[in-house]
Design a protein around this motif. Structure first.
Motif, PDB file in Angstrom:
ATOM      1  N   VAL A 131      14.994 -14.750 -13.739  1.00 54.11           N
ATOM      2  CA  VAL A 131      13.577 -14.489 -13.500  1.00 54.11           C
ATOM      3  C   VAL A 131      13.213 -13.136 -14.117  1.00 54.11           C
ATOM      4  CG1 VAL A 131      11.835 -14.280 -11.702  1.00 54.11           C
ATOM      5  CG2 VAL A 131      13.826 -15.742 -11.329  1.00 54.11           C
ATOM      6  N   PRO A 132      12.101 -13.043 -14.852  1.00 59.05           N
ATOM      7  CA  PRO A 132      11.718 -11.741 -15.434  1.00 59.05           C
ATOM      8  C   PRO A 132      11.352 -10.727 -14.345  1.00 59.05           C
ATOM      9  CG  PRO A 132      10.382 -13.532 -16.349  1.00 59.05           C
ATOM     10  CD  PRO A 132      11.172 -14.094 -15.231  1.00 59.05           C
ATOM     11  N   SER A 133      11.239  -9.480 -14.749  1.00 58.22           N
ATOM     12  CA  SER A 133      10.942  -8.422 -13.790  1.00 58.22           C
ATOM     13  C   SER A 133       9.499  -8.502 -13.314  1.00 58.22           C
ATOM     14  CB  SER A 133      11.171  -7.071 -14.461  1.00 58.22           C
ATOM     15  OG  SER A 133      10.420  -6.096 -13.803  1.00 58.22           O
ATOM     16  N   PRO A 134       9.286  -8.336 -12.010  1.00 57.34           N
ATOM     17  CA  PRO A 134       7.918  -8.356 -11.487  1.00 57.34           C
ATOM     18  C   PRO A 134       7.154  -7.073 -11.814  1.00 57.34           C
ATOM     19  CG  PRO A 134       9.503  -8.058  -9.701  1.00 57.34           C
ATOM     20  CD  PRO A 134      10.289  -8.248 -10.953  1.00 57.34           C
ATOM     21  N   VAL A 135       7.797  -6.118 -12.473  1.00 53.40           N
ATOM     22  CA  VAL A 135       7.076  -4.905 -12.863  1.00 53.40           C
ATOM     23  C   VAL A 135       6.117  -5.231 -14.006  1.00 53.40           C
ATOM     24  CG1 VAL A 135       7.308  -2.582 -13.796  1.00 53.40           C
ATOM     25  CG2 VAL A 135       8.957  -3.421 -12.130  1.00 53.40           C
ATOM     26  N   ASP A 136       6.568  -6.052 -14.905  1.00 51.72           N
ATOM     27  CA  ASP A 136       5.746  -6.382 -16.053  1.00 51.72           C
ATOM     28  C   ASP A 136       5.798  -7.893 -16.263  1.00 51.72           C
ATOM     29  OD1 ASP A 136       4.161  -6.085 -18.218  1.00 51.72           O
ATOM     30  OD2 ASP A 136       5.780  -5.512 -19.588  1.00 51.72           O
ATOM     31  N   PRO A 137       5.157  -8.643 -15.378  1.00 54.08           N
ATOM     32  CA  PRO A 137       5.280 -10.106 -15.469  1.00 54.08           C
ATOM     33  C   PRO A 137       4.584 -10.627 -16.717  1.00 54.08           C
ATOM     34  CG  PRO A 137       3.695  -9.478 -13.769  1.00 54.08           C
ATOM     35  CD  PRO A 137       4.315  -8.213 -14.255  1.00 54.08           C
ATOM     36  N   PRO A 138       5.022 -11.798 -17.194  1.00 54.32           N
ATOM     37  CA  PRO A 138       4.411 -12.374 -18.396  1.00 54.32           C
ATOM     38  C   PRO A 138       2.915 -12.611 -18.188  1.00 54.32           C
ATOM     39  CG  PRO A 138       6.400 -13.574 -17.774  1.00 54.32           C
ATOM     40  CD  PRO A 138       6.108 -12.637 -16.670  1.00 54.32           C
ATOM     41  N   SER A 139       2.168 -12.542 -19.279  1.00 56.81           N
ATOM     42  CA  SER A 139       0.726 -12.794 -19.191  1.00 56.81           C
ATOM     43  C   SER A 139       0.492 -14.281 -18.950  1.00 56.81           C
ATOM     44  CB  SER A 139       0.057 -12.377 -20.500  1.00 56.81           C
ATOM     45  OG  SER A 139       0.522 -13.224 -21.537  1.00 56.81           O
ATOM     46  N   GLY A 140      -0.714 -14.602 -18.533  1.00 59.89           N
ATOM     47  CA  GLY A 140      -1.064 -16.006 -18.333  1.00 59.89           C
ATOM     48  C   GLY A 140      -0.211 -16.623 -17.249  1.00 59.89           C
ATOM     49  N   CYS A 141       0.423 -17.740 -17.571  1.00 55.98           N
ATOM     50  CA  CYS A 141       1.306 -18.378 -16.600  1.00 55.98           C
ATOM     51  C   CYS A 141       2.620 -17.615 -16.576  1.00 55.98           C
ATOM     52  CB  CYS A 141       1.564 -19.825 -17.005  1.00 55.98           C
ATOM     53  SG  CYS A 141       2.825 -20.610 -15.986  1.00 55.98           S
ATOM     54  N   ARG A 142       3.042 -17.224 -15.398  1.00 60.85           N
ATOM     55  CA  ARG A 142       4.242 -16.380 -15.319  1.00 60.85           C
ATOM     56  C   ARG A 142       5.523 -17.125 -15.629  1.00 60.85           C
ATOM     57  NH1 ARG A 142       2.743 -11.951 -10.721  1.00 60.85           N
ATOM     58  NH2 ARG A 142       0.884 -11.329 -11.850  1.00 60.85           N
ATOM     59  N   PHE A 143       5.477 -18.416 -15.535  1.00 60.34           N
ATOM     60  CA  PHE A 143       6.697 -19.194 -15.775  1.00 60.34           C
ATOM     61  C   PHE A 143       6.865 -19.508 -17.257  1.00 60.34           C
ATOM     62  CE2 PHE A 143       9.019 -23.373 -15.647  1.00 60.34           C
ATOM     63  CZ  PHE A 143      10.223 -22.837 -15.250  1.00 60.34           C
ATOM     64  N   ARG A 144       5.868 -19.202 -18.056  1.00 59.02           N
ATOM     65  CA  ARG A 144       5.880 -19.693 -19.442  1.00 59.02           C
ATOM     66  C   ARG A 144       7.098 -19.244 -20.235  1.00 59.02           C
ATOM     67  NH1 ARG A 144       4.509 -15.552 -22.939  1.00 59.02           N
ATOM     68  NH2 ARG A 144       3.378 -13.871 -21.936  1.00 59.02           N
ATOM     69  N   THR A 145       7.655 -18.049 -19.900  1.00 60.20           N
ATOM     70  CA  THR A 145       8.784 -17.566 -20.691  1.00 60.20           C
ATOM     71  C   THR A 145      10.044 -18.403 -20.493  1.00 60.20           C
ATOM     72  OG1 THR A 145       9.260 -16.017 -18.900  1.00 60.20           O
ATOM     73  CG2 THR A 145       8.035 -15.162 -20.776  1.00 60.20           C
ATOM     74  N   ARG A 146      10.074 -19.185 -19.436  1.00 51.76           N
ATOM     75  CA  ARG A 146      11.256 -20.027 -19.205  1.00 51.76           C
ATOM     76  C   ARG A 146      10.892 -21.505 -19.232  1.00 51.76           C
ATOM     77  NH1 ARG A 146      13.707 -18.358 -13.775  1.00 51.76           N
ATOM     78  NH2 ARG A 146      15.749 -18.940 -14.563  1.00 51.76           N
ATOM     79  N   CYS A 147       9.685 -21.809 -19.670  1.00 50.48           N
ATOM     80  CA  CYS A 147       9.189 -23.180 -19.561  1.00 50.48           C
ATOM     81  C   CYS A 147       9.334 -23.907 -20.888  1.00 50.48           C
ATOM     82  CB  CYS A 147       7.725 -23.157 -19.129  1.00 50.48           C
ATOM     83  SG  CYS A 147       7.037 -24.792 -18.821  1.00 50.48           S
ATOM     84  N   TRP A 148       9.718 -25.153 -20.823  1.00 46.59           N
ATOM     85  CA  TRP A 148       9.906 -25.949 -22.030  1.00 46.59           C
ATOM     86  C   TRP A 148       8.589 -26.551 -22.522  1.00 46.59           C
ATOM     87  CZ3 TRP A 148      11.450 -26.753 -17.161  1.00 46.59           C
ATOM     88  CH2 TRP A 148      10.945 -27.868 -16.470  1.00 46.59           C
ATOM     89  N   LYS A 149       7.536 -26.425 -21.706  1.00 46.25           N
ATOM     90  CA  LYS A 149       6.272 -27.019 -22.123  1.00 46.25           C
ATOM     91  C   LYS A 149       5.261 -25.955 -22.542  1.00 46.25           C
ATOM     92  CE  LYS A 149       5.342 -31.112 -20.314  1.00 46.25           C
ATOM     93  NZ  LYS A 149       4.693 -32.049 -19.378  1.00 46.25           N
ATOM     94  N   ALA A 150       5.697 -24.712 -22.538  1.00 48.68           N
ATOM     95  CA  ALA A 150       4.754 -23.623 -22.757  1.00 48.68           C
ATOM     96  C   ALA A 150       4.107 -23.707 -24.136  1.00 48.68           C
ATOM     97  CB  ALA A 150       5.460 -22.290 -22.592  1.00 48.68           C
ATOM     98  N   ARG A 151       2.810 -23.499 -24.171  1.00 46.64           N
ATOM     99  CA  ARG A 151       2.084 -23.421 -25.434  1.00 46.64           C
ATOM    100  C   ARG A 151       1.258 -22.152 -25.414  1.00 46.64           C
ATOM    101  NH1 ARG A 151      -0.376 -29.389 -25.417  1.00 46.64           N
ATOM    102  NH2 ARG A 151       1.330 -30.195 -24.152  1.00 46.64           N
ATOM    103  N   GLU A 152       0.456 -22.004 -26.448  1.00 41.43           N
ATOM    104  CA  GLU A 152      -0.305 -20.768 -26.579  1.00 41.43           C
ATOM    105  C   GLU A 152      -1.208 -20.528 -25.383  1.00 41.43           C
ATOM    106  OE1 GLU A 152      -1.626 -20.412 -30.676  1.00 41.43           O
ATOM    107  OE2 GLU A 152      -3.109 -18.986 -29.922  1.00 41.43           O
TER     108      GLU A 152
END
Lengths: 325, 366, 416
Positions: C328-349
């Motif tokens: 899981v990424p750090s909650p200090v600087d979570p990913p923009s948009g959907c937070r799961f996108r960095t580990r998601c296989w369906k993530a798009r722009e």
């Protein structure tokens, strides 16, 4: 890391300012007039005024403090002559420059403290680690009991006893004295051997106990077990893994002990009549010698704070978690 | 090290072809309160390249057994008796030098908590390279190259860079990967993994377990997987050994044990485990009571104070006579096969009669 | 001293809840959080330390626990589930958002205003070893909070404490014993008795069984179950173990990096999950049941038919296999948009630019909300191809062909 050190140094400056102000204002709360003392028995009010102006104590105390601090950083002129930075003033008693006197005296104190530190770190940590490695054996028990006895002794008790024994009874050593290291290293060593031994005694006992307990703690750490599971040998694991971890608490206590080490050095100076900063400090209090007292206080405080900054830097050196966070 | 009197019949000889063979192992600790019988007559065999899952709760002796295999117990307070044969070599009385040559080389271990199990003071790369240098005599540079290679193998991105990092700069899952890299660096024949995923999150656990399985195929190591989670064993192991109070109570292949458990303790474990497929509205069936103290384990079958079926056996047999675990597939229980079958009228799941889970409406589209 | 018999002793009936005033009926919202947020400051900077960032532990979540309901909160470490529990019990001050208890806003309530409510919202902690004062007897631990809150049960506090000990399955004779004389499971029961003494309406249980052995876990879960059923106490059940949560909770929320990504009734979450993260979580749970594999390996013998424990698997279909990459990424600087996108296989722009709202998406049952732009199919059955995002795993399986495990979990002939 550099940021950390800079921040610590800034903090140190603040502490030094507070210490200097406290010393300064406390001194003036003493109901004794240094000018009156300096002026002598038959002192006319006019003469007293002149003395005051010469000593620089005719102005209000806060102004004096300000001028003093300016002098420390930029130097100032006195009636007796110019005083380049770092100017700590001239002694009220004999008009010698304070800075020069301190430079003259501090090698004794530093030699005492540093030498004793080398002794108690080597002997104390060595004994503690040996006790930890041989935990539960006779060696361990003897060391533990011995350190308990020794730690309850005092410098002014064992000092004279040691002189009586080693100097007068056995004649192994000569009367302790301070010889300049640069002039006669062997004499320096011989002259300080007994004071080192006496001063390091109590510390050695404490460090033995501490090294033992932290080593035992470290030897039970998971990562020490992992190292053994990798097939690393017992001595390797002991020194590389467990010892490294036990350094943190030891260095911490060493930093805390800095103050008492200097204090102990001063007592030792008295016990063995060595010309160090400790005796200088006591003399200047007795003589109501403000510049000398301020000088010694600031010097000692700076030294102790510097050591503590070094200790903090040592943390970073020892533990990457401190260095890299 | 004093000898421990052995109970019951002597151990059977090591199975031929077994790579790790533990015969009638006893481990006892002296404590202030008395002697803890941590392992009490344990035997098992492990073949090359296969995975044995040792399942048990805290205090069942599963971790102690494996520390004893590596010789990592505290020799001053521990008595060990029995045989531990690694590839025909006796380990129980072996000297420190011999064990040091084997540890990290022929047999390696992965610990539960990768944060505390890695030294905070040295880089990950160095900690991985260390045993490689020691056991292969490789140069510092070679060992470092090997460490980077291992990090890459266990799925650490940018392994060359990350090798210079300290463990605290790694995330939990990455630390456990580094731990695995460290254990496998010398190509060990035996890998002991003590609760390797318990400290990890579910999604990371799944990655690590799959990785272990894949690496096992590549390295051909035999794995002893110690866990409290039957699910983990089911997904990873070939055989199961269920331990209770320092003894093995059931043994068999994963399929045999999970589909047709033969020991009431195994039944209890399966029934008390909530699963994603059981009826969620039905109460779980816990095993009553608490695990026994190993200072004074119950006489006879150690499970009898918590067992619901002692009356079925009859007399004082359960509390008086220690049931033996047969070689191969079997359970250390006095119940006869017929009794067990009757108690498990639910079929192959090994459920006691009071426990029938109702069919739940289909959860997936058919 | 461990008393094997003591733990299994339980009272048959439970006392009726305290009466007085308006008793909300089941289903009514009891404890509600709106936009609940907790940011822990991160200090740093040079040369003077100041706040340079924030750990966004909980970042705007809405949830509501009804009277007598058990609500499960699942997620991995660092998702903010424990912080949420502490915010709701007002052990932590929220950075933003609103907490209402029985319609009353308690977000900024002061100590004195909270006093009458505090006993009604109780907490059970994860570690039964550190959450009990080792120098107090069981009597003091359980009776003390009653005294502080001025609860004077008829017959005296001591009698009530003994009663409570019996309710949670401990021997009332153990009144004068100290925590160290009890096992982990028994200590957790003491913690439950302590909470019960204040006649709570809701108990926030933060990982109440994860420190316990498997066989003991079930005892405590059953105890909590019984309290809910018979005393009408609502539960916020916080856990990382999806199977335990499924067993205990009527409604479940899945948290990821400070956000609720999916919430719904139990059946929706576990059988018709839509969020990729929920899919990944469910697929990662190791299962002791092997029946899927029997199918895949073509040896589904008669034994399966009688397997009462195993249900709901359509023949010929295994479970899906999803292996995420990294942690899981750090909650200090979570990913923009959907937070799961960095580990998601369906993530798009779109996932990086727009945060998906937590809404009822098409095909969901009522009350089933999902925060995803590209939701998954509502099934956990095996898909055409495994989702393997972990590079090492993917490489190993590409080199060697699918591992036996992969085959085991895959539907026959369904490889894509």
């Amino acid at each position: 890391m550099l940021r950390f050190l800079v921040r610590r140094s800034l903090g140190a400056v603040v502490i030094l300012l507070i210490i200097s102000a406290l010393t300064f204002f406390l001194f003036y709360s003493i109901p004794r007039d240094p000018a009156l003392l300096a002026c002598g028995k038959n002192c006319s009010p006019e003469a007293l005024e002149v003395v005051r102006r010469n000593m620089g104590i005719d102005k209000p105390v806060p102004v004096q403090y300000w001028e003093y601090m300016v002098g420390v950083f930029a130097g100032r002129d006195f009636a007796v002559g110019p005083c380049p930075a770092p100017c700590l003033g001239y002694s009220f008693v004999d008009n010698t420059p304070v800075w020069k006197t301190i430079l003259d005296r501090f090698p004794t104190t530093v030699s005492l403290a540093a030498g004793a530190a080398v002794v108690f770190l080597t002997v104390g940590l060595g004994a503690g680690m040996l006790a930890a490695a041989r935990r539960g054996t006779l060696v361990d028990k003897v060391f533990s009991a011995g350190s308990l006895v020794v730690s309850s002794l005092q410098i002014y008790f064992i000092g004279p006893l040691a002189i009586a024994l080693f100097v007068y009874q056995l004649g192994w050593l000569s009367q302790p004295e301070y010889v300049n290291l640069t002039e006669d290293p062997a004499g320096w060593f011989a002259g300080l051997l007994l004071p080192w031994f006496v001063l390091s005694m109590i510390f050695t006992a404490n460090y033995t106990r501490m090294a033992r307990s932290t080593m035992i703690e470290q030897l039970q750490e998971d990562h020490v077990r992992t190292a053994r599971a990798k097939g690393m040998s017992r001595p390797f694991v002991f020194f590389r893994y467990a010892w490294r971890g036990s350094l943190i608490p030891i260095v911490t206590i060493f930093g805390v002990d800095m103050g008492s080490l200097f204090g102990g050095a001063m007592i030792t100076e008295f016990t063995f009549t060595l010309p160090g900063l400790g005796r200088l400090a006591v003399q200047s209090v007795l003589n109501t010698d403000l510049p000398m007292l301020m000088g010694v206080m600031l010097f000692a405080a700076t030294a102790i704070i510097l050591c503590n900054v070094l200790v903090d830097a040592a943390y970073a050196f020892i533990d990457p978690r401190v260095r890299l966070s | 090290m004093t000898t421990v009197t052995k109970e019951a019949a002597g151990p059977a000889p090591a199975a031929p072809g077994a790579f790790l063979s533990v015969r009638d192992l006893y481990v006892r600790f002296g404590t202030e309160d008395g002697v803890v019988k941590a392992v009490d007559g344990l035997s098992f065999d492990l073949e090359r390249g296969s995975t044995l899952g040792i399942v048990g709760e805290s205090g069942s002796g599963k971790s102690v057994t494996n520390l004893a295999v590596l010789g990592l117990h505290d020799p001053r307070h521990t008595e060990i008796a029995g045989e531990i044969l690694l590839d025909g070599q006796e380990l129980t009385g072996a000297g420190e030098r011999t064990l040091e040559r084997l540890r990290g080389n022929k047999m390696a271990m992965i610990f539960q908590d990768p944060l505390t199990a890695l030294s905070p003071y040295y880089t990950v790369g160095r900690q991985i390279a260390e045993p490689y240098r020691k056991h292969t005599g490789a140069s510092r540079r070679e060992a470092h190259r090997r460490a980077v290679e291992m990090l890459d193998k266990v799925g650490i991105p940018n392994p060359r860079l990350r090798a210079e990092d300290y463990p605290h700069q790694f995330s939990g899952g990455m630390r456990q990967r580094a731990m695995i890299a460290m254990a496998l660096v010398c190509n060990p024949d035996l890998l002991i993994a003590d609760e390797p995923t318990t400290a990890l999150d579910v999604t990371v656990q799944a990655q690590i377990l799959d990785l272990l399985r894949d690496l096992q195929q590549e390295f051909g190591s035999a794995i002893v997987l110690i866990t409290h989670d039957l699910g983990v064993v089911a997904e990873t192991a070939d055989d199961i050994l269920v331990m209770y109070a320092g003894r093995a109570v059931e043994r068999g292949s994963v399929r045999e044990v999970l589909r047709e458990p033969r020991h009431p303790y195994t039944w209890g474990l399966l029934n008390s485990m909530p699963s994603l497929t059981s009826d969620p509205d039905e109460e779980l069936t816990p095993i009553p009571g608490t695990p026994p103290s190993l200072l004074a384990p119950p006489p006879g079958c150690p499970f009898h104070p918590r067992c619901a079926h002692t009356a079925e056996v009859g007399g004082n047999r359960c509390s008086g006579e220690r049931p033996l675990l047969p070689e191969g597939r079997g359970a250390a229980c006095h119940l006869t096969p017929e009794q067990k079958r009757r108690l498990r009228t639910g079929g192959a799941t090994g459920l006691p009669p009071e426990r029938h889970r109702t069919e739940q409406p289909g959860s997936r589209p058919a | 001293m461990k008393d094997a018999g003591g733990t299994s002793r339980t009272a048959d009936t439970l006392p009726a809840p305290r009466d007085g005033g308006h008793e909300p009926s089941r289903g009514e919202p009891l404890l509600v959080a709106e936009g609940l947020t907790k940011h822990f400051p991160v200090m740093g900077g040079f040369p003077f330390r100041r706040q340079v960032g924030a750990v966004r532990a909980v970042d705007g979540i809405d949830l509501s626990v009804g009277v007598g309901e058990s609500f499960g909160l699942v997620g991995e470490s660092g998702c903010g589930k424990s912080t949420t529990g502490r915010l709701l019990t007002r052990l932590l001050e929220p950075t933003a958002g609103r907490i209402t208890y029985r319609g009353q806003d308690i977000t900024r309530a002061r100590r004195r205003q909270l006093a009458p409510i505090r006993p009604e919202i109780q907490m059970i902690f994860q570690d039964p070893y550190s959450s009990l004062n080792p120098r107090q007897t069981v009597g003091t631990i359980v009776g003390g909070p009653m005294e502080i809150n001025g609860i004077d049960p008829p017959g005296g506090r001591e009698r009530r404490v003994r009663e409570l000990l019996e309710i949670v399955g401990l021997n009332p004779e153990h009144y004068n014993r100290f925590p160290h004389e009890f096992s982990g499971g028994q200590r957790q029961r003491i913690g439950v008795a302590r909470a019960l003494g204040l006649q709570p309406k809701i108990i926030v249980a933060d990982e109440p069984v994860s420190a316990l052995d498997v066989s003991i876990q079930a005892q405590v879960v059953n105890l909590l179950h019984r309290l809910r059923r018979e005393m009408g106490i609502a539960f916020l059940f916080i856990a990382h173990d999806l199977a335990v949560v499924r067993h205990f909770s009527q409604r479940v929320a899945v948290m990821y990096l400070g956000k609720i990504v999916e919430v719904g009734d139990r059946a929706s979450i576990y059988e018709r999950p839509r969020h990729p993260y929920t899919h990944a979580l469910l697929s990662a749970v190791p299962r002791a049941a092997l029946w899927d594999d029997d199918e895949a390996e073509g040896d589904g013998d008669g034994a399966r038919a009688g397997a009462g424990r195993r249900t709901g698997t359509a023949p010929g279909r295994g479970r899906e296999r999803i292996r995420l990459a990294g942690d899981v990424p750090s909650p200090v600087d979570p990913p923009s948009g959907c937070r799961f996108r960095t580990r998601c296989w369906k993530a798009r722009e779109k996932c990086a630019t727009q945060e998906p709202p937590l809404v009822r998406i098409e095909g969901n049952h009522e009350g089933h909300l999902t925060a995803c732009h590209f939701p998954e199919e509502p099934t956990t059955a095996a898909r055409g191809a495994d989702v393997i995002l972990d590079p090492a795993l993917a490489a190993a399986e590409r080199d060697r062909g699918p591992s036996p495990a992969a085959e085991r979990d895959r539907a026959p002939g369904g490889d894509g």
